[in-house]
Design an enzyme around this catalytic site. Structure first.
Site, PDB file in Angstrom:
ATOM      1  CB  CYS A   5      -0.907  -0.014   1.228  1.00 55.71           C
ATOM      2  SG  CYS A   5      -1.780   1.530   1.481  1.00 55.71           S
ATOM      3  CB  CYS A   8       1.118   1.058   4.337  1.00 52.88           C
ATOM      4  SG  CYS A   8      -0.485   0.627   5.052  1.00 52.88           S
ATOM      5  CG  ASP A  31      -3.054  14.630  -3.844  1.00 51.40           C
ATOM      6  OD1 ASP A  31      -3.992  13.928  -3.426  1.00 51.40           O
ATOM      7  OD2 ASP A  31      -2.502  14.451  -4.950  1.00 51.40           O
ATOM      8  CG  HIS A  47      -4.169  -0.868   5.107  1.00 52.72           C
ATOM      9  ND1 HIS A  47      -3.730  -0.165   4.011  1.00 52.72           N
ATOM     10  CD2 HIS A  47      -5.183  -1.657   4.667  1.00 52.72           C
ATOM     11  CE1 HIS A  47      -4.439  -0.516   2.950  1.00 52.72           C
ATOM     12  NE2 HIS A  47      -5.327  -1.429   3.333  1.00 52.72           N
ATOM     13  CG  ASN A  88     -13.004  10.258  -3.777  1.00 51.57           C
ATOM     14  OD1 ASN A  88     -14.066  10.874  -3.789  1.00 51.57           O
ATOM     15  ND2 ASN A  88     -11.871  10.780  -4.218  1.00 51.57           N
ATOM     16  N   GLY A  94     -14.032   7.168  -7.710  1.00 51.59           N
ATOM     17  CA  GLY A  94     -12.674   7.466  -8.164  1.00 51.59           C
ATOM     18  C   GLY A  94     -11.607   7.200  -7.129  1.00 51.59           C
ATOM     19  CG  HIS A  99      -4.091   3.709   3.810  1.00 52.16           C
ATOM     20  ND1 HIS A  99      -3.016   3.016   4.363  1.00 52.16           N
ATOM     21  CD2 HIS A  99      -4.455   4.616   4.759  1.00 52.16           C
ATOM     22  CE1 HIS A  99      -2.762   3.470   5.578  1.00 52.16           C
ATOM     23  NE2 HIS A  99      -3.621   4.460   5.844  1.00 52.16           N
ATOM     24  CG  HIS A 101      -7.155   8.961   1.011  1.00 52.51           C
ATOM     25  ND1 HIS A 101      -7.218   7.643   0.617  1.00 52.51           N
ATOM     26  CD2 HIS A 101      -7.493   9.701  -0.076  1.00 52.51           C
ATOM     27  CE1 HIS A 101      -7.582   7.596  -0.661  1.00 52.51           C
ATOM     28  NE2 HIS A 101      -7.773   8.832  -1.108  1.00 52.51           N
ATOM     29  CG  HIS A 103      -8.997  13.925  -1.246  1.00 49.31           C
ATOM     30  ND1 HIS A 103      -8.013  13.937  -2.203  1.00 49.31           N
ATOM     31  CD2 HIS A 103      -9.536  12.674  -1.273  1.00 49.31           C
ATOM     32  CE1 HIS A 103      -7.966  12.751  -2.804  1.00 49.31           C
ATOM     33  NE2 HIS A 103      -8.873  11.966  -2.260  1.00 49.31           N
TER      34      HIS A 103
HETATM   35  P1  5GP Z   1      -8.237   8.934  -4.232  1.00 54.51           P
HETATM   36  O1  5GP Z   1      -8.303   9.001  -5.738  1.00 54.51           O
HETATM   37  O2  5GP Z   1      -7.946   7.516  -3.763  1.00 54.51           O
HETATM   38  O3  5GP Z   1      -9.418   9.527  -3.519  1.00 54.51           O
HETATM   39  O4  5GP Z   1      -7.028   9.844  -3.813  1.00 54.51           O
HETATM   40  C1  5GP Z   1      -5.708   9.420  -3.857  1.00 54.51           C
HETATM   41  C2  5GP Z   1      -4.850  10.648  -3.896  1.00 54.51           C
HETATM   42  O5  5GP Z   1      -3.533  10.262  -3.572  1.00 54.51           O
HETATM   43  C3  5GP Z   1      -4.787  11.326  -5.276  1.00 54.51           C
HETATM   44  O6  5GP Z   1      -5.240  12.675  -5.152  1.00 54.51           O
HETATM   45  C4  5GP Z   1      -3.310  11.233  -5.659  1.00 54.51           C
HETATM   46  O7  5GP Z   1      -2.835  12.391  -6.322  1.00 54.51           O
HETATM   47  C5  5GP Z   1      -2.634  11.024  -4.315  1.00 54.51           C
HETATM   48  N1  5GP Z   1      -1.406  10.244  -4.373  1.00 54.51           N
HETATM   49  C6  5GP Z   1      -1.220   9.060  -5.012  1.00 54.51           C
HETATM   50  N2  5GP Z   1       0.027   8.609  -4.822  1.00 54.51           N
HETATM   51  C7  5GP Z   1       0.653   9.537  -4.039  1.00 54.51           C
HETATM   52  C8  5GP Z   1       1.970   9.626  -3.499  1.00 54.51           C
HETATM   53  O8  5GP Z   1       2.828   8.768  -3.685  1.00 54.51           O
HETATM   54  N3  5GP Z   1       2.254  10.718  -2.748  1.00 54.51           N
HETATM   55  C9  5GP Z   1       1.334  11.690  -2.515  1.00 54.51           C
HETATM   56  N4  5GP Z   1       1.735  12.739  -1.766  1.00 54.51           N
HETATM   57  N5  5GP Z   1       0.079  11.641  -2.987  1.00 54.51           N
HETATM   58  C10 5GP Z   1      -0.259  10.568  -3.752  1.00 54.51           C
HETATM   59 ZN    ZN Z   2      -2.267   1.209   3.688  1.00 56.80          ZN
END
Ligand code: 5GP
Ligand code: ZN
Length: 115
Positions: A5, A8, A31, A47, A88, A94, A99, A101, A103
């Site tokens: 992950c 993680c 992000d 996790h 999300n 999307g 994991h 989170h 935003h």
């Molecule tokens: P999701 O699409 O799952 O709601 O959001 C995942 C977010 O994680 C996306 O906005 C993406 O830009 C961000 N993200 C993905 N990989 C990384 C990473 O390695 N580092 C950081 N800082 N953000 C990441």
């Molecule tokens: Zn994780």
């Protein structure tokens, strides 16, 4: 902990991130592909796949993530202008990182509902 992950790995400092806040339970970092002038992700160290997996054992932690989001929004001076806190869940929403989170998005006007 989940071995593969990406979040993680950020928790374990195996990949770099611009961390804005951390404690024993939570890590918050910018992000990598920001969708607003301020775009911070707030995650539990533990996790949890998504908010759909929050149960009685993790409900306090989920609430704590929201508390920390509000604290970071103050630090980032987003309270006056307003901000968005979103999580999300699954493919239709999307979710790309499985994991939990939140935003934290701010610094510009945002449309509602999202497209
Ligand atoms: P999701 O699409 O799952 O709601 O959001 C995942 C977010 O994680 C996306 O906005 C993406 O830009 C961000 N993200 C993905 N990989 C990384 C990473 O390695 N580092 C950081 N800082 N953000 C990441
Ligand atoms: Zn994780």
């Amino acid at each position: 902990m989940a071995d593969n992950c990406i979040f993680c790995k950020i928790v374990r400092s195996e990949i770099p991130a611009t961390v804005v806040y951390q404690d024993e339970q939570v890590v918050a970092f910018r992000d990598i592909n920001p969708a607003a002038p301020t775009h911070i992700l707030i995650i539990p160290r533990e996790h949890i796949g998504s908010a759909a997996e929050v149960d009685a054992s993790s409900a306090l932690l989920a609430g704590y993530l929201v508390q920390i989001a509000a604290q970071i929004a103050k630090q980032e001076k987003l309270v006056e202008g307003g901000y968005r806190l979103v999580t999300n869940i699954g493919a239709d929403a999307g979710q790309s990182v499985p994991h939990l989170h939140f935003h934290l998005l701010g610094g510009r006007q945002m449309a509602w509902p999202p497209g």
